[in-house]
Scaffold this motif. Sequence first.
Motif, PDB file in Angstrom:
ATOM      1  N   GLY A 137      15.991   1.916  13.366  1.00  0.00           N
ATOM      2  CA  GLY A 137      14.829   1.529  14.182  1.00  0.00           C
ATOM      3  C   GLY A 137      14.455   0.072  14.120  1.00  0.00           C
ATOM      4  O   GLY A 137      13.515  -0.357  14.805  1.00  0.00           O
ATOM      5  N   GLY A 138      15.176  -0.721  13.334  1.00  0.00           N
ATOM      6  CA  GLY A 138      14.839  -2.135  13.229  1.00  0.00           C
ATOM      7  C   GLY A 138      13.555  -2.354  12.459  1.00  0.00           C
ATOM      8  O   GLY A 138      13.135  -1.537  11.628  1.00  0.00           O
ATOM      9  N   ARG A 139      12.898  -3.469  12.756  1.00  0.00           N
ATOM     10  CA  ARG A 139      11.691  -3.849  12.026  1.00  0.00           C
ATOM     11  C   ARG A 139      10.456  -3.174  12.607  1.00  0.00           C
ATOM     12  O   ARG A 139      10.280  -3.104  13.827  1.00  0.00           O
ATOM     13  CB  ARG A 139      11.510  -5.365  12.047  1.00  0.00           C
ATOM     14  N   ARG A 140       9.603  -2.707  11.698  1.00  0.00           N
ATOM     15  CA  ARG A 140       8.312  -2.137  12.068  1.00  0.00           C
ATOM     16  C   ARG A 140       7.240  -2.788  11.206  1.00  0.00           C
ATOM     17  O   ARG A 140       7.484  -3.124  10.059  1.00  0.00           O
ATOM     18  CB  ARG A 140       8.289  -0.626  11.839  1.00  0.00           C
ATOM     19  N   GLY A 141       6.056  -2.923  11.750  1.00  0.00           N
ATOM     20  CA  GLY A 141       4.964  -3.517  10.996  1.00  0.00           C
ATOM     21  C   GLY A 141       4.754  -4.974  11.371  1.00  0.00           C
ATOM     22  O   GLY A 141       5.480  -5.552  12.190  1.00  0.00           O
ATOM     23  N   ALA A 142       3.750  -5.587  10.745  1.00  0.00           N
ATOM     24  CA  ALA A 142       3.373  -6.963  11.065  1.00  0.00           C
ATOM     25  C   ALA A 142       4.499  -7.932  10.727  1.00  0.00           C
ATOM     26  O   ALA A 142       5.131  -7.827   9.672  1.00  0.00           O
ATOM     27  CB  ALA A 142       2.104  -7.343  10.307  1.00  0.00           C
ATOM     28  N   ALA A 143       4.739  -8.878  11.607  1.00  0.00           N
ATOM     29  CA  ALA A 143       5.794  -9.865  11.390  1.00  0.00           C
ATOM     30  C   ALA A 143       5.508 -10.747  10.185  1.00  0.00           C
ATOM     31  O   ALA A 143       6.430 -11.262   9.550  1.00  0.00           O
ATOM     32  CB  ALA A 143       5.962 -10.719  12.641  1.00  0.00           C
ATOM     33  N   ASP A 144       4.222 -10.927   9.856  1.00  0.00           N
ATOM     34  CA  ASP A 144       3.851 -11.790   8.740  1.00  0.00           C
ATOM     35  C   ASP A 144       3.543 -11.006   7.464  1.00  0.00           C
ATOM     36  O   ASP A 144       2.956 -11.544   6.519  1.00  0.00           O
ATOM     37  CB  ASP A 144       2.649 -12.657   9.117  1.00  0.00           C
ATOM     38  N   ALA A 145       3.932  -9.735   7.425  1.00  0.00           N
ATOM     39  CA  ALA A 145       3.682  -8.919   6.228  1.00  0.00           C
ATOM     40  C   ALA A 145       4.373  -9.546   5.016  1.00  0.00           C
ATOM     41  O   ALA A 145       5.517  -9.996   5.096  1.00  0.00           O
ATOM     42  CB  ALA A 145       4.188  -7.496   6.449  1.00  0.00           C
ATOM     43  N   ALA A 146       3.670  -9.570   3.894  1.00  0.00           N
ATOM     44  CA  ALA A 146       4.214 -10.195   2.682  1.00  0.00           C
ATOM     45  C   ALA A 146       5.324  -9.362   2.059  1.00  0.00           C
ATOM     46  O   ALA A 146       6.157  -9.892   1.321  1.00  0.00           O
ATOM     47  CB  ALA A 146       3.093 -10.423   1.669  1.00  0.00           C
ATOM     48  N   ARG A 147       5.335  -8.066   2.346  1.00  0.00           N
ATOM     49  CA  ARG A 147       6.312  -7.169   1.722  1.00  0.00           C
ATOM     50  C   ARG A 147       7.046  -6.394   2.820  1.00  0.00           C
ATOM     51  O   ARG A 147       6.446  -5.934   3.785  1.00  0.00           O
ATOM     52  CB  ARG A 147       5.617  -6.196   0.772  1.00  0.00           C
ATOM     53  N   ARG A 148       8.366  -6.247   2.622  1.00  0.00           N
ATOM     54  CA  ARG A 148       9.170  -5.536   3.618  1.00  0.00           C
ATOM     55  C   ARG A 148      10.125  -4.580   2.916  1.00  0.00           C
ATOM     56  O   ARG A 148      10.930  -4.994   2.082  1.00  0.00           O
ATOM     57  CB  ARG A 148       9.971  -6.523   4.473  1.00  0.00           C
ATOM     58  N   LEU A 151      29.306  13.432   0.506  1.00  0.00           N
ATOM     59  CA  LEU A 151      29.178  12.177  -0.225  1.00  0.00           C
ATOM     60  C   LEU A 151      28.361  11.183   0.601  1.00  0.00           C
ATOM     61  O   LEU A 151      28.891  10.330   1.308  1.00  0.00           O
ATOM     62  CB  LEU A 151      30.555  11.604  -0.546  1.00  0.00           C
ATOM     63  N   VAL A 152      27.043  11.312   0.505  1.00  0.00           N
ATOM     64  CA  VAL A 152      26.123  10.463   1.261  1.00  0.00           C
ATOM     65  C   VAL A 152      24.939  10.104   0.367  1.00  0.00           C
ATOM     66  O   VAL A 152      24.750  10.676  -0.705  1.00  0.00           O
ATOM     67  CB  VAL A 152      25.618  11.165   2.537  1.00  0.00           C
ATOM     68  N   ALA A 153      24.157   9.152   0.843  1.00  0.00           N
ATOM     69  CA  ALA A 153      22.971   8.740   0.090  1.00  0.00           C
ATOM     70  C   ALA A 153      21.872   8.327   1.046  1.00  0.00           C
ATOM     71  O   ALA A 153      22.128   7.984   2.207  1.00  0.00           O
ATOM     72  CB  ALA A 153      23.315   7.578  -0.849  1.00  0.00           C
ATOM     73  N   VAL A 154      20.644   8.344   0.541  1.00  0.00           N
ATOM     74  CA  VAL A 154      19.470   7.870   1.272  1.00  0.00           C
ATOM     75  C   VAL A 154      18.875   6.724   0.459  1.00  0.00           C
ATOM     76  O   VAL A 154      18.546   6.904  -0.717  1.00  0.00           O
ATOM     77  CB  VAL A 154      18.429   8.992   1.468  1.00  0.00           C
ATOM     78  N   ASN A 155      18.756   5.535   1.067  1.00  0.00           N
ATOM     79  CA  ASN A 155      18.352   4.330   0.339  1.00  0.00           C
ATOM     80  C   ASN A 155      16.991   3.816   0.791  1.00  0.00           C
ATOM     81  O   ASN A 155      16.764   3.632   1.993  1.00  0.00           O
ATOM     82  CB  ASN A 155      19.355   3.204   0.565  1.00  0.00           C
ATOM     83  N   VAL A 156      16.128   3.537  -0.180  1.00  0.00           N
ATOM     84  CA  VAL A 156      14.828   2.929   0.093  1.00  0.00           C
ATOM     85  C   VAL A 156      14.615   1.823  -0.935  1.00  0.00           C
ATOM     86  O   VAL A 156      14.704   2.067  -2.137  1.00  0.00           O
ATOM     87  CB  VAL A 156      13.684   3.955  -0.001  1.00  0.00           C
ATOM     88  N   THR A 157      14.346   0.605  -0.459  1.00  0.00           N
ATOM     89  CA  THR A 157      14.220  -0.540  -1.357  1.00  0.00           C
ATOM     90  C   THR A 157      13.028  -1.401  -0.984  1.00  0.00           C
ATOM     91  O   THR A 157      12.813  -1.687   0.200  1.00  0.00           O
ATOM     92  CB  THR A 157      15.472  -1.444  -1.284  1.00  0.00           C
ATOM     93  N   LEU A 158      12.279  -1.830  -1.975  1.00  0.00           N
ATOM     94  CA  LEU A 158      11.304  -2.903  -1.828  1.00  0.00           C
ATOM     95  C   LEU A 158      11.841  -4.046  -2.683  1.00  0.00           C
ATOM     96  O   LEU A 158      11.717  -4.018  -3.912  1.00  0.00           O
ATOM     97  CB  LEU A 158       9.915  -2.487  -2.291  1.00  0.00           C
ATOM     98  N   PRO A 159      12.526  -5.021  -2.076  1.00  0.00           N
ATOM     99  CA  PRO A 159      13.258  -6.033  -2.847  1.00  0.00           C
ATOM    100  C   PRO A 159      12.421  -6.673  -3.955  1.00  0.00           C
ATOM    101  O   PRO A 159      11.288  -7.101  -3.733  1.00  0.00           O
ATOM    102  CB  PRO A 159      13.648  -7.058  -1.774  1.00  0.00           C
ATOM    103  N   GLY A 160      13.019  -6.695  -5.145  1.00  0.00           N
ATOM    104  CA  GLY A 160      12.383  -7.305  -6.300  1.00  0.00           C
ATOM    105  C   GLY A 160      11.386  -6.421  -7.005  1.00  0.00           C
ATOM    106  O   GLY A 160      10.892  -6.775  -8.085  1.00  0.00           O
ATOM    107  N   ARG A 161      11.095  -5.237  -6.436  1.00  0.00           N
ATOM    108  CA  ARG A 161      10.052  -4.393  -7.014  1.00  0.00           C
ATOM    109  C   ARG A 161      10.494  -2.959  -7.307  1.00  0.00           C
ATOM    110  O   ARG A 161      10.150  -2.407  -8.346  1.00  0.00           O
ATOM    111  CB  ARG A 161       8.823  -4.360  -6.089  1.00  0.00           C
ATOM    112  N   ALA A 162      11.222  -2.363  -6.396  1.00  0.00           N
ATOM    113  CA  ALA A 162      11.576  -0.952  -6.588  1.00  0.00           C
ATOM    114  C   ALA A 162      12.708  -0.561  -5.657  1.00  0.00           C
ATOM    115  O   ALA A 162      12.913  -1.177  -4.603  1.00  0.00           O
ATOM    116  CB  ALA A 162      10.362  -0.054  -6.316  1.00  0.00           C
TER     117      ALA A 162
END
Length: 265
Positions: free
Chosen positions: A73-84, A102-113
């Motif tokens: 779906g590409g990017r969602r949310g405010a363009a100036d959001a501090a966290r993506r 053999l599959v996975a589901v990935n969710v990342t908040l870079p640098g945090r979780a």
Amino acid sequence: MINSWTDLDDAGVAVAAARAGADVVRSMYGQRLSRVDKGGGDFATAADVAAEQRIVEVIRAARPGDAVLGEEGGRRGAADAARRWLVDPLCGTLNYAVGTMLVAVNVTLPGRAAAVADPFADEVFVTDGTAAWLRRDGVDTPLAPSAATRLVDVNLDPPFPGAPAFRAVDLLAHPGFARWFRPRVVSTTLALAWVAAGRRAAYVTDGDDLSASVHFAAGIALCRAAGCVVTGLDGTPAGPGVRGLVAAGDAETHGRLMSLIQDRR
């Protein structure tokens, strides 16, 4: 006791979102699914789209001010959001489409979780940016990398952006590879999660700036937090502007692979 999504820490949100996506992936497995052609032999299924939607719903409920970048779906949310957040709702779509689990589901908040969920083993590999653990049957176990298996996953998916200087398939032809290692091909984020968990000795792939990719960011975060050696193909730390990825369970394995890679280059 968690009273709402907003009471969760970032790692908890990553786990909840990855599990929600995994539930969708598991529930749609084996069905005849519509496909979206992406060109070059790549495609998404209705399960990719539905899983991403569910993941985004969880993240929005927990962190309404954050942005999300999803593979479908590409990017969602405010363009100036501090966290993506980075979301790959079904890593291993080709495996999934042909009935391979053999599959996975990935969710990342870079640098945090980050969280990598295996929908069929009911496992979630998690990091809070400092520690890394496996959550299974409600029990958390620290991830412990090891090269004992000597199994190295190699991404053989075309295109080969580093050719002719480097192609992962050439690494397998090096006479020294068979002396130390045995190849395996998973081609999903499970490979990186398994390196962090000691189920694989290493993982090697080509590509550009993988640390910011929805496909690789979660696995890289897991490996780093677990204590793996994680670099680009030139041996420098994986990050912006660095080509490829070599994630190894220990320094000895990483050194051997780098020597083989330099020979092939």
